[in-house]
Design an enzyme around this catalytic site. Structure first.
Site, PDB file in Angstrom:
ATOM      1  N   HIS A 188      45.179  42.728  28.721  1.00 23.31           N
ATOM      2  CA  HIS A 188      44.763  43.396  29.483  1.00 23.31           C
ATOM      3  C   HIS A 188      45.485  44.631  30.004  1.00 23.31           C
ATOM      4  O   HIS A 188      46.353  45.003  30.937  1.00 23.31           O
ATOM      5  CB  HIS A 188      44.828  42.625  31.021  1.00 23.31           C
ATOM      6  CG  HIS A 188      43.700  41.452  31.013  1.00 23.31           C
ATOM      7  ND1 HIS A 188      43.753  40.266  31.828  1.00 23.31           N
ATOM      8  CD2 HIS A 188      42.612  41.653  30.416  1.00 23.31           C
ATOM      9  CE1 HIS A 188      42.854  39.801  31.580  1.00 23.31           C
ATOM     10  NE2 HIS A 188      41.882  40.420  31.063  1.00 23.31           N
ATOM     11  N   GLU A 236      42.031  33.443  31.248  1.00 23.58           N
ATOM     12  CA  GLU A 236      42.938  32.172  30.821  1.00 23.58           C
ATOM     13  C   GLU A 236      42.438  31.010  31.428  1.00 23.58           C
ATOM     14  O   GLU A 236      42.423  29.762  30.808  1.00 23.58           O
ATOM     15  CB  GLU A 236      44.324  32.605  31.273  1.00 23.58           C
ATOM     16  CG  GLU A 236      45.293  31.537  30.780  1.00 23.58           C
ATOM     17  CD  GLU A 236      46.951  31.931  31.412  1.00 23.58           C
ATOM     18  OE1 GLU A 236      47.488  30.816  31.535  1.00 23.58           O
ATOM     19  OE2 GLU A 236      47.135  33.018  31.457  1.00 23.58           O
ATOM     20  N   SER A 274      45.376  43.036  34.879  1.00 28.20           N
ATOM     21  CA  SER A 274      46.480  42.402  34.244  1.00 28.20           C
ATOM     22  C   SER A 274      46.886  41.578  35.680  1.00 28.20           C
ATOM     23  O   SER A 274      47.691  42.174  36.540  1.00 28.20           O
ATOM     24  CB  SER A 274      47.580  43.368  33.740  1.00 28.20           C
ATOM     25  OG  SER A 274      48.691  42.649  33.734  1.00 28.20           O
TER      26      SER A 274
END
Length: 314
Positions: free
Chosen positions: A43, A133, A226
């Site tokens: 990211h 994720e 991120s």
């Protein structure tokens, strides 16, 4: 200005490995073209822009399966965040060459889910909704994995399974995970713990929680997408008690943030290129409230400096 260079900070081994894998792919003339990355390899937009200059194209979308629909031929790279078995199967059915850059810590979580599924467990997975994720982790066994992001999500769970385990996204704040795990334990006293905060994330958060206390302000260098970068800013404010701002690079820093600031702490997310962070540190070290010639905010790191160097195999 006094600058505390928080250590450790920046790249983790999973990010470096993923970038090296993708960089090697760009140099491998035997791989079918075009080469795509299924989502952001890590990211950070500076990294994806640098790969595009190398002929590797980042595809974006609501989820990995939807992104894969954009690809008809060539090679796809799975990002450090991991993908579900369904995505792997879909890529195989399309006849695509696949390269796996999944972080080993993420793979450990996937393996855990497979193992406990075979043993009859359900899994409560603490993670950020919409992040790739958790998407990949839930996709390992969607019928038994329950994604929660907040304590309210925990209160809304209705799980009847007698065997239950709780685990988490690797880049979450360890303090957030602790609080949510406590809520899970309160609702399901028999639950088994399996905390999966990766070591790199943990030590970076702990460094901020201690070292940022000595600063008037914390600057976190990291991409807005991120999660670990955003969590570092959160840790500075909630644990160290120091105001924090996250910036993608020096061009996003606001001079008004530095008013009445004598000491600034700087850290960086695990996917932030080192030259980007160094540029921010250099600016702050030379910054003088009383000298306008030191106030120029200019991002000048070339893309060729972003990616790791790799040796070309003969």
């Amino acid at each position: 200005m006094d600058v505390i260079k928080i250590s450790p900070r920046g790249y983790c081994y999973g990010v470096v490995d993923a970038m090296v894998i993708a960089k090697n792919a760009s140099l491998d003339k035997t791989l079918p073209r075009p080469i795509y990355i299924l989502g952001m390899i890590v990211h950070n937009k500076h990294v994806t822009d640098a790969f595009e200059e190398d002929g590797i194209y980042t595809l974006d979308g609501t989820n990995r399966l939807e992104i894969l629909k954009q690809v008809e031929k060539g090679t796809v790279i799975f990002t450090a965040h991991g993908v579900s078995p369904e995505v792997r199967k879909a890529a195989e059915e399309k006849g695509l060459v696949t390269i796996d850059a999944t972080c080993p810590d993420v793979t450990k979580t996937h393996d855990l889910i497979r193992k406990v599924k075979a043993e009859g467990y359900h899994v409560i997975y603490i993670g950020k909704k919409g992040h790739p994720e958790p998407e990949g982790a839930v996709g390992v066994a969607p019928e038994i994995v329950h994604l929660v992001e907040t304590e309210e999500d925990v209160r809304n769970l209705d799980i009847q399974a007698e065997k239950l385990i709780v685990t988490n996204q690797t880049t979450m704040s360890q303090w957030d995970v602790h609080d949510i795990m406590e809520s899970v334990k309160e609702k399901y006293p028999y639950v088994e713990y399996h905390q999966e905060i990766c070591l790199a994330t943990q030590v970076r958060q702990e460094a901020v929680s201690e070292q940022a206390k000595k600063a008037d302000l914390t600057i976190v260098v990291g991409d807005p997408k991120s999660n670990n970068s955003n969590r570092l800013a959160q840790v500075s404010e909630e644990i160290a008690g120091t105001k924090a701002y996250r910036i993608g690079d020096i061009s996003e820093l606001k001079l008004e943030w530095l008013k009445d600031v004598n000491t600034v702490a700087v850290t960086a997310g695990a996917s932030t290129p080192t030259p980007i962070t160094k540029e921010v540190i250099r600016f702050l070290e030379q910054f003088d409230h009383n000298d306008e010639s030191t106030w120029q905010l200019e991002h000048s790191v070339p893309l060729k400096k972003i990616l790791p160097k790799v040796k070309i195999k003969n």
